[in-house]
Scaffold this active site. Sequence first.
Site, PDB file in Angstrom:
ATOM      1  N   MET A  28       0.833  -1.200   0.000  1.00 15.20           N
ATOM      2  CA  MET A  28       0.000   0.000   0.000  1.00 15.20           C
ATOM      3  C   MET A  28       0.870   1.255   0.000  1.00 15.20           C
ATOM      4  O   MET A  28       0.400   2.354   0.324  1.00 15.20           O
ATOM      5  CB  MET A  28      -0.939   0.008   1.214  1.00 15.20           C
ATOM      6  CG  MET A  28      -1.924  -1.162   1.168  1.00 15.20           C
ATOM      7  SD  MET A  28      -3.450  -0.846   2.049  1.00 15.20           S
ATOM      8  CE  MET A  28      -2.853  -0.537   3.690  1.00 15.20           C
ATOM      9  N   LEU A  31       6.628   3.210   1.544  1.00 15.15           N
ATOM     10  CA  LEU A  31       7.511   2.044   1.648  1.00 15.15           C
ATOM     11  C   LEU A  31       8.639   2.258   2.651  1.00 15.15           C
ATOM     12  O   LEU A  31       9.142   3.368   2.826  1.00 15.15           O
ATOM     13  CB  LEU A  31       8.090   1.718   0.264  1.00 15.15           C
ATOM     14  CG  LEU A  31       7.040   1.402  -0.813  1.00 15.15           C
ATOM     15  CD1 LEU A  31       7.722   1.107  -2.148  1.00 15.15           C
ATOM     16  CD2 LEU A  31       6.155   0.213  -0.403  1.00 15.15           C
ATOM     17  N   HIS A  32       9.024   1.161   3.307  1.00 14.48           N
ATOM     18  CA  HIS A  32      10.127   1.167   4.274  1.00 14.48           C
ATOM     19  C   HIS A  32      10.967  -0.087   4.028  1.00 14.48           C
ATOM     20  O   HIS A  32      10.664  -0.866   3.099  1.00 14.48           O
ATOM     21  CB  HIS A  32       9.580   1.221   5.702  1.00 14.48           C
ATOM     22  CG  HIS A  32       8.509   0.207   5.987  1.00 14.48           C
ATOM     23  ND1 HIS A  32       8.755  -1.150   6.049  1.00 14.48           N
ATOM     24  CD2 HIS A  32       7.164   0.352   6.203  1.00 14.48           C
ATOM     25  CE1 HIS A  32       7.633  -1.790   6.317  1.00 14.48           C
ATOM     26  NE2 HIS A  32       6.640  -0.905   6.402  1.00 14.48           N
ATOM     27  N   GLY A  34      11.092  -2.850   5.414  1.00 12.69           N
ATOM     28  CA  GLY A  34      10.351  -4.121   5.440  1.00 12.69           C
ATOM     29  C   GLY A  34       9.912  -4.481   4.037  1.00 12.69           C
ATOM     30  O   GLY A  34      10.083  -5.622   3.576  1.00 12.69           O
ATOM     31  N   HIS A  35       9.353  -3.493   3.338  1.00  9.02           N
ATOM     32  CA  HIS A  35       8.962  -3.737   1.941  1.00  9.02           C
ATOM     33  C   HIS A  35      10.207  -4.073   1.104  1.00  9.02           C
ATOM     34  O   HIS A  35      10.148  -4.914   0.200  1.00  9.02           O
ATOM     35  CB  HIS A  35       8.283  -2.495   1.360  1.00  9.02           C
ATOM     36  CG  HIS A  35       7.015  -2.084   2.066  1.00  9.02           C
ATOM     37  ND1 HIS A  35       6.917  -0.926   2.797  1.00  9.02           N
ATOM     38  CD2 HIS A  35       5.797  -2.663   2.153  1.00  9.02           C
ATOM     39  CE1 HIS A  35       5.688  -0.807   3.290  1.00  9.02           C
ATOM     40  NE2 HIS A  35       4.990  -1.851   2.926  1.00  9.02           N
ATOM     41  N   GLN A  59     -10.454  -2.589   2.028  1.00  9.06           N
ATOM     42  CA  GLN A  59      -9.987  -3.257   3.247  1.00  9.06           C
ATOM     43  C   GLN A  59      -9.978  -2.320   4.449  1.00  9.06           C
ATOM     44  O   GLN A  59      -9.555  -2.710   5.533  1.00  9.06           O
ATOM     45  CB  GLN A  59      -8.615  -3.898   3.038  1.00  9.06           C
ATOM     46  CG  GLN A  59      -7.469  -2.934   2.850  1.00  9.06           C
ATOM     47  CD  GLN A  59      -6.194  -3.661   2.462  1.00  9.06           C
ATOM     48  OE1 GLN A  59      -6.081  -4.184   1.343  1.00  9.06           O
ATOM     49  NE2 GLN A  59      -5.239  -3.735   3.369  1.00  9.06           N
ATOM     50  N   GLN A 148       5.270 -11.630   7.062  1.00  8.71           N
ATOM     51  CA  GLN A 148       4.768 -12.236   8.297  1.00  8.71           C
ATOM     52  C   GLN A 148       4.186 -11.160   9.222  1.00  8.71           C
ATOM     53  O   GLN A 148       3.382 -11.451  10.100  1.00  8.71           O
ATOM     54  CB  GLN A 148       5.912 -12.964   9.003  1.00  8.71           C
ATOM     55  CG  GLN A 148       5.469 -13.641  10.299  1.00  8.71           C
ATOM     56  CD  GLN A 148       6.623 -14.017  11.181  1.00  8.71           C
ATOM     57  OE1 GLN A 148       7.534 -14.708  10.729  1.00  8.71           O
ATOM     58  NE2 GLN A 148       6.615 -13.569  12.429  1.00  8.71           N
ATOM     59  N   VAL A 176      10.842  -7.237   9.447  1.00 12.01           N
ATOM     60  CA  VAL A 176      11.995  -6.350   9.619  1.00 12.01           C
ATOM     61  C   VAL A 176      11.635  -5.335  10.700  1.00 12.01           C
ATOM     62  O   VAL A 176      10.545  -4.755  10.679  1.00 12.01           O
ATOM     63  CB  VAL A 176      12.359  -5.644   8.294  1.00 12.01           C
ATOM     64  CG1 VAL A 176      13.517  -4.675   8.501  1.00 12.01           C
ATOM     65  CG2 VAL A 176      12.711  -6.676   7.237  1.00 12.01           C
ATOM     66  N   SER A 185       6.540  -0.292  10.045  1.00 11.67           N
ATOM     67  CA  SER A 185       5.183  -0.194   9.518  1.00 11.67           C
ATOM     68  C   SER A 185       4.981   1.213   8.974  1.00 11.67           C
ATOM     69  O   SER A 185       5.499   2.182   9.543  1.00 11.67           O
ATOM     70  CB  SER A 185       4.176  -0.455  10.640  1.00 11.67           C
ATOM     71  OG  SER A 185       2.887  -0.026  10.245  1.00 11.67           O
TER      72      SER A 185
HETATM   73  P1  AMP Z   1       1.494  -2.805   3.512  1.00 12.21           P
HETATM   74  O1  AMP Z   1       2.065  -1.824   2.549  1.00 12.21           O
HETATM   75  O2  AMP Z   1       1.593  -2.373   4.946  1.00 12.21           O
HETATM   76  O3  AMP Z   1       0.149  -3.310   3.116  1.00 12.21           O
HETATM   77  O4  AMP Z   1       2.454  -4.069   3.445  1.00 12.21           O
HETATM   78  C1  AMP Z   1       2.765  -4.680   2.227  1.00 12.21           C
HETATM   79  C2  AMP Z   1       3.477  -5.961   2.503  1.00 12.21           C
HETATM   80  O5  AMP Z   1       4.658  -5.681   3.269  1.00 12.21           O
HETATM   81  C3  AMP Z   1       2.633  -6.930   3.350  1.00 12.21           C
HETATM   82  O6  AMP Z   1       2.822  -8.233   2.844  1.00 12.21           O
HETATM   83  C4  AMP Z   1       3.218  -6.760   4.724  1.00 12.21           C
HETATM   84  O7  AMP Z   1       3.055  -7.901   5.541  1.00 12.21           O
HETATM   85  C5  AMP Z   1       4.681  -6.503   4.418  1.00 12.21           C
HETATM   86  N1  AMP Z   1       5.329  -5.804   5.522  1.00 12.21           N
HETATM   87  C6  AMP Z   1       4.861  -4.718   6.190  1.00 12.21           C
HETATM   88  N2  AMP Z   1       5.697  -4.390   7.198  1.00 12.21           N
HETATM   89  C7  AMP Z   1       6.713  -5.281   7.168  1.00 12.21           C
HETATM   90  C8  AMP Z   1       7.892  -5.489   7.955  1.00 12.21           C
HETATM   91  N3  AMP Z   1       8.186  -4.705   8.985  1.00 12.21           N
HETATM   92  N4  AMP Z   1       8.715  -6.503   7.622  1.00 12.21           N
HETATM   93  C9  AMP Z   1       8.427  -7.315   6.566  1.00 12.21           C
HETATM   94  N5  AMP Z   1       7.333  -7.181   5.793  1.00 12.21           N
HETATM   95  C10 AMP Z   1       6.491  -6.184   6.083  1.00 12.21           C
END
Ligand code: AMP
Length: 316
Positions: A28, A31-32, A34-35, A59, A148, A176, A185
């Site tokens: 969504m 981005l950080h 984790g992405h 959602q 996860q 991450v 997040s």
């Molecule tokens: P989002 O943009 O928050 O919808 O997340 C997109 C994808 O990135 C989803 O599959 C999340 O589970 C994953 N994601 C979000 N935060 C993290 C994180 N800290 N570490 C790894 N994956 C993440």
Amino acid sequence: MFEAVEPLRRWLAEAWSANKRVALVPTMGALHDGHGSLVQLAREHADLAIASVFVNPTQFGPQEDLASYPRDLVADAEKLSSWGAAALFCPAAETLYPAGLEGIRVHPAPALVERLCGPQRPGHFAGVLTIVLKLLTMIRPDVAVFGQKDYQQFRVISQMVEELFAPVELICAPIVREADGLAMSSRNAYLSPAERVTARALSRTLGTILRLYQEGDRRAAALREAGWTAWQQWRSGPGVPLDLEYLEVLDGMALQPVDQLAGEGIAAIAAHVGKARLIDNVALRPNSPDLALLRLLHAGEVPRVPNGEAREGPIR
Ligand code: AMP
């Protein structure tokens, strides 16, 4: 960067004719790192990684943060290219919902959404499954990577893929974290410096449960109890108090309560602080990808991390 479907399809057709494997990373945006780790995994499992950036309206509940969700497409595009993504798909809502937002929905099996975020976010997982299925059928990736971090989301998507025979391989990427353990997040941007400090309570609580699990305790109630005690210590620490939404220790596949964790378990938490609703979890299995959290518990009091400025690099 593709906003429309036709140019994306032409790009995909070229990739397929060159026998390239394509991996999709749905996001969504905002981005950080984790992405970034998801894109990295995507590249390891395919020749081309494509990321989607789409703040999916279906959602979000009516009281949720759809309007204020952080958006920065220019920065996202730069990050994706620095991570080596081959393409970015950032469609408008009308492109993905040509029949409007009241069109078809894919509903999860009720058992998987009975607990955790399910009761708090009615309709959320139907919105997630609907958009993920649209992206999978539109892009037809060989591999799709999810985090996860949203473990219940990963489980409902896995079940959908299995039950609908969707021809895609799913990968679940480890969480991450910031140097102090907070799961990265996009919603961490909502935290004030004081809220950011107390937000460490989530990962500390989960770390405490994981430590007991690693010591050999498999009793779900005892693990949850240890987490609850830790939570009460941490939640009103030096920053702003947090409100617990749930803290659960469940079977990791069924997402249902069990007395003893026989296979993989999951400890998951959700809490509100200020404007933010934060979620986190740890996998309860001997080789848990979350073991790095235990280092923080052993280290005792960790450095204050004002507003996301980490003293060390992120924990992977
Ligand atoms: P989002 O943009 O928050 O919808 O997340 C997109 C994808 O990135 C989803 O599959 C999340 O589970 C994953 N994601 C979000 N935060 C993290 C994180 N800290 N570490 C790894 N994956 C993440």
